[in-house]
Write a protein that holds these residues in place. Structure first.
Motif, PDB file in Angstrom:
ATOM      1  N   THR A 160       1.004  -1.448  -0.099  1.00 34.12           N
ATOM      2  CA  THR A 160      -0.094   0.111  -0.047  1.00 34.12           C
ATOM      3  C   THR A 160       0.513   1.201  -0.185  1.00 34.12           C
ATOM      4  O   THR A 160       1.566   2.109   1.167  1.00 34.12           O
ATOM      5  N   ARG A 161       1.033   1.521  -1.473  1.00 31.94           N
ATOM      6  CA  ARG A 161       1.866   2.941  -1.344  1.00 31.94           C
ATOM      7  C   ARG A 161       1.368   4.273  -1.749  1.00 31.94           C
ATOM      8  O   ARG A 161       1.470   4.458  -2.904  1.00 31.94           O
ATOM      9  N   THR A 162       0.776   4.522  -0.353  1.00 31.78           N
ATOM     10  CA  THR A 162       0.093   6.424  -0.622  1.00 31.78           C
ATOM     11  C   THR A 162       0.679   6.577   0.278  1.00 31.78           C
ATOM     12  O   THR A 162       1.076   5.829   1.802  1.00 31.78           O
ATOM     13  N   GLU A 163       0.157   8.127   0.514  1.00 34.18           N
ATOM     14  CA  GLU A 163       0.426   8.979   1.421  1.00 34.18           C
ATOM     15  C   GLU A 163      -0.025   8.627   4.010  1.00 34.18           C
ATOM     16  O   GLU A 163       1.152   8.166   4.082  1.00 34.18           O
ATOM     17  N   ALA A 164      -1.286   8.182   3.050  1.00 31.56           N
ATOM     18  CA  ALA A 164      -1.713   7.516   4.147  1.00 31.56           C
ATOM     19  C   ALA A 164      -0.832   6.909   4.693  1.00 31.56           C
ATOM     20  O   ALA A 164      -0.739   6.231   6.010  1.00 31.56           O
ATOM     21  N   SER A 165      -0.540   5.537   3.915  1.00 28.90           N
ATOM     22  CA  SER A 165       0.035   3.915   5.115  1.00 28.90           C
ATOM     23  C   SER A 165       1.334   4.719   5.656  1.00 28.90           C
ATOM     24  O   SER A 165       1.130   3.864   6.640  1.00 28.90           O
TER      25      SER A 165
END
Length: 225
Positions: A160-165
């Protein structure tokens, strides 16, 4: 691909569906008459959707020896308890330990599968939202203690390569590194799950940049000291 948040809502509804036959039954409940009145025990025996919320909180926190059939009672109430849990209204470590005590892995397949789907959907939904409803380290504690492993949850975090992650990762490291807890981190209300052996190698395996420099120094110090 279905939106993670919609999948989570669908999984909560699926949990209700899976447990619906059990939740509609009248099942006599025997328990501690010092802590519970006859009316309270009768309410717990009836349709699950009618059980007062204060009784749900009480069952979620009381030790299993308060009940003649703790696994049966907890199983019936699980959909409502899990909804409170995912809304961050119950202690994550406590619920995980109580699910182990209720031996949830032995429940009928539709119920177990619905819970497994809920765990995965809840985790992925949380990883896609920052801040999430509930601390990410606490959510991970519930999942790892309940399932007996960190592996699938850490694998999902890796992909999960998201800013939130990544913001969640920084928050979790703040939590795990507090007073050096990561060096010997046990999860669950009764410290049932030893997280360090899986957690440290995973942290060191992450791509450069996902862990801030200050956190990485501490992780490496703990690993190699």
């Amino acid at each position: 691909m279905i939106d993670p948040h919609q999948r989570f809502q669908n999984a909560l509804d699926g949990l209700d569906t899976a447990f619906a036959p059990l939740s509609k039954l009248f099942v006599p409940v025997g328990g501690c008459t010092h802590c519970y009145t006859a009316a309270g025990l009768e309410a717990l025996a009836g349709r699950v959707h009618r059980v007062p919320e204060e009784l749900l909180f009480s069952v979620a926190y009381k030790t299993p020896d308060h009940w003649d059939d703790f696994p049966g009672l907890y199983r019936r109430l699980t959909p409502r308890i899990v909804r409170l849990l995912t809304a961050d209204q119950l202690d994550h470590a406590m619920v995980a330990s109580r699910l182990l005590a209720a031996d949830w892995r032995t429940w009928p397949a539709p119920e177990g599968m619905a819970l497994e789907e809920l765990w995965d959907a809840w985790w992925r939904s949380a990883l896609h939202t920052h801040p999430s409803t509930g601390d990410i380290a606490s959510i991970l504690e519930t999942l790892s203690v309940t399932t007996g492993t960190l592996a699938p949850w850490l694998a999902a975090w890796t992909e999960t390569r998201t800013e939130a992650s990544d913001l969640h990762l920084a928050d979790a490291l703040d939590h795990w590194l507090f007073e050096g807890e990561l060096a010997d981190l046990h999860l669950g209300f009764y410290d049932e799950f030893h997280a360090t052996p899986q957690l440290l190698p995973w942290l060191l395996s992450l791509e450069d940049g996902r862990i801030g420099a200050a956190h990485l120094i501490e992780v490496e110090r703990i690993t190699y000291s």
